[in-house]
Design an enzyme around this catalytic site. Structure first.
Site, PDB file in Angstrom:
ATOM      1  N   ALA A 104     -47.968   1.688 -47.342  1.00 12.94           N
ATOM      2  CA  ALA A 104     -48.272   3.077 -47.700  1.00 12.94           C
ATOM      3  C   ALA A 104     -48.961   3.104 -49.055  1.00 12.94           C
ATOM      4  O   ALA A 104     -48.810   2.177 -49.864  1.00 12.94           O
ATOM      5  CB  ALA A 104     -47.003   3.928 -47.735  1.00 12.94           C
ATOM      6  N   GLU A 124     -52.710   3.794 -37.344  1.00 12.82           N
ATOM      7  CA  GLU A 124     -51.384   3.636 -37.949  1.00 12.82           C
ATOM      8  C   GLU A 124     -50.437   4.738 -37.484  1.00 12.82           C
ATOM      9  O   GLU A 124     -49.263   4.490 -37.193  1.00 12.82           O
ATOM     10  CB  GLU A 124     -51.506   3.659 -39.477  1.00 12.82           C
ATOM     11  CG  GLU A 124     -52.124   2.397 -40.057  1.00 12.82           C
ATOM     12  CD  GLU A 124     -52.404   2.509 -41.544  1.00 12.82           C
ATOM     13  OE1 GLU A 124     -52.546   1.458 -42.189  1.00 12.82           O
ATOM     14  OE2 GLU A 124     -52.488   3.644 -42.064  1.00 12.82           O
TER      15      GLU A 124
END
Length: 263
Positions: A104, A124
């Site tokens: 992230a 993703e």
């Protein structure tokens, strides 16, 4: 008479830089906690922390990985899976995934994430949503109280190329994001092109504006996906400079542990 062969100097293994070491700490600990023998379909995300995820999975051994299928989120993770000799699958073959581990760009105290710094956030999100358990791994720089604090580029927005000017104009005038900009490539002329053939707009909203605007932005014609992953992660693992790992969980608890998984 043969000439004597000079003895080879022993190879010096350089220690990882602090940031890379913290990424490895987070990745190794998350794999140890969440990738169990019964997990057969595993999603592999994208980004600079993910190679350490694959490393740790490989360390589980040939027997543990026999029959497992690994679903990538993009070109990078596909290459990692193939190069590691792991079984490769795709989300259209395996729409139900046991666990997905991904990186992230920023994670807030409620486990909401900004993702898409590597322009893979569409795939993703598909692989994260397909998973029963979604876990985030990152270094300490990505750990924030609120989104928009530590990641200056802002929210990545994937758009179809012919609509990018219209979407940019709407983000600037209607959504109050005057610094929204088309992401340009570094080693090629022109914009970044995603694995899906689209462009990426980076929209740096103020922290107070980031109250999950993903739904509203996604409704704009031409927008394919928004790099806000809200209320999706079960846990986030952050490697710290001091050799500890901070774990944030979806119930709001925070744990800090010594990482014996670094070796």
């Amino acid at each position: 008479m043969p000439q004597p062969v000079a003895a080879r100097k022993p190879e010096v293994v350089k220690p990882l830089a602090a940031i890379e070491s913290s990424k490895r700490l987070a990745a190794y600990t998350a794999v140890d906690h969440y990738i169990k023998p019964e997990h057969r379909i595993i999603g592999i995300g994208s980004g600079s922390t993910v190679p350490y995820v694959v490393d740790r999975i490989v360390q589980q051994g040939v027997e543990a990985n026999k029959g497992r299928v690994f679903v990538p989120t993009g070109f990078q993770s596909k290459q990692l899976i193939v190069n590691a000799g792991l079984g490769l699958g795709d989300v259209d073959e395996y729409p139900s995934i046991d666990v997905t581990i991904d990186g992230a760009d920023e994670v807030d105290r409620n486990l909401n994430c900004i993702k898409g710094g590597g322009a893979c956030h569409l795939r993703e999100k598909v692989v994260a949503e397909a998973a029963e358990t979604f876990v985030v791994v990152a270094d300490y720089r990505k750990n924030a109280e609120s989104l928009g604090t530590n990641y200056p580029p802002g929210v990545p927005i994937e758009v179809v190329p012919f609509a990018y000017v219209k979407v940019l104009n709407t983000l600037r005038k209607t959504f109050g994001c005057p610094k929204a900009a088309l992401r340009m490539a570094v080693k090629k002329a022109g914009p970044v092109v995603t694995d899906n053939g689209n462009f990426v707009i980076d929209a740096p909203f103020e922290p107070g504006q980031l109250q999950d605007p993903a739904t509203q932005i996604k409704l704009l014609t031409g927008v394919v996906e928004v790099g806000l992953f809200c209320k999706m992660a079960k846990a986030a693992y952050f490697g710290n400079e001091d050799g500890t790992v901070t774990i944030r969980k979806e119930d709001g608890t925070v744990e800090q542990i010594a990482a014996g998984a670094e070796a």
